[in-house]
Design an enzyme around this catalytic site. Sequence first.
Site, PDB file in Angstrom:
ATOM      1  N   THR A  96     -20.495 -30.931  31.810  1.00  0.00           N
ATOM      2  CA  THR A  96     -21.956 -30.431  31.642  1.00  0.00           C
ATOM      3  C   THR A  96     -22.943 -31.780  31.709  1.00  0.00           C
ATOM      4  OG1 THR A  96     -21.412 -28.549  30.534  1.00  0.00           O
ATOM      5  CG2 THR A  96     -23.568 -29.198  30.224  1.00  0.00           C
ATOM      6  N   LYS A 171     -26.288 -24.767  35.011  1.00  0.00           N
ATOM      7  CA  LYS A 171     -24.324 -24.605  33.682  1.00  0.00           C
ATOM      8  C   LYS A 171     -26.228 -25.108  32.391  1.00  0.00           C
ATOM      9  CE  LYS A 171     -21.443 -25.654  31.000  1.00  0.00           C
ATOM     10  NZ  LYS A 171     -21.387 -24.511  29.993  1.00  0.00           N
TER      11      LYS A 171
END
Length: 295
Positions: A96, A171
């Site tokens: 991420t 995300k």
Amino acid sequence: MTNIAYLGLGIMGRGIAGNLLKAGYPLTIWNRTSERGQDLVLQGATQALTPAAAVADADVVMYCLSDDAAVEDLVFGSGDLLSGVKTGQIVIDLTTVHPDTTRKEAAAYAAKGVRFLDAPVFGSKNEAAAGGLWIVVGGEKALYGEVKPILEVLSETTHYMGGVAMGSSMKLVGNLVVAAQLEALGEAMVLATKAGLDPEDVLGVLHVTDFKSPIFDGVGQMLINRDFSTHFSLKLMLKDANLIARFAQDLNVPVPASAATREVIKAAVNKGWGAENASAFIKNLEEQAGVVVQK
Ligand code: NA7
């Protein structure tokens, strides 16, 4: 069969690498702290001493590191992965990170003839170990189709979101919802406790209503058991809260509730709870209310 190099054996990486092995992929692993790879070697992985050695014979290179700084360090810094990869290889970043980091990686790999996807994952320790992640992918669609069988080994679902950095963007959008749900759960459970409601009864209601969420079930149960063992660390949640703030700032989008939640998370990290599970920030809400949520 496709040779895979897997770099980064943290909470997520260990589960992911284990599932690639179980699926029969020839796997070469590397982790900055090499001791963390020993059990995977026993399961059949080959351990490399450097990222360059790990990727030397790979068709596909994958990594899931802690944050943007770790990815920068691996690819452009001390890991020098960029010098190790070569034309024709495929790189998939599962970390991420901010979409700008993704775009920087994609451009650098493209300059070397290496094809690249951003493919960050939803889910934490248990989903990684069980091959039950939810993966969101950005990059060239044909490449997504090519590597989908590998991603399916790791996941319950994969979603193609668009070109480079659309996986990273999705995300952060998703993690905004996760943070809001945890904050809502914390505030609700603290208020309920102070009001004299039984926390188990409260979870029972949250489980069935039209505002139910698997996060309320899983984290709620851990909370009333006072279990803050790390499935996804609070310090990485602060990292994500900071990424969401920056992402929203870039696009001039107001995110007032996320901003408030970020302050709660930040304060909890300063209390020394950063290595605990992300849900540990609820302890801050408890302290402010003068109650402890428990069975
Ligand atoms: P962890 O369990 O904190 O693991 C982080 C991994 O990143 C671990 O393998 C670290 O190696 C590695 N790391 C950290 N910094 C570096 C640098 N500079 N160079 C190379 N490797 C590094 O995180 P999770 O597995 O929970 O999360 C991973 C991602 O998924 C993250 O983006 C989350 O937000 C979602 P170490 O073992 O410390 O040597």
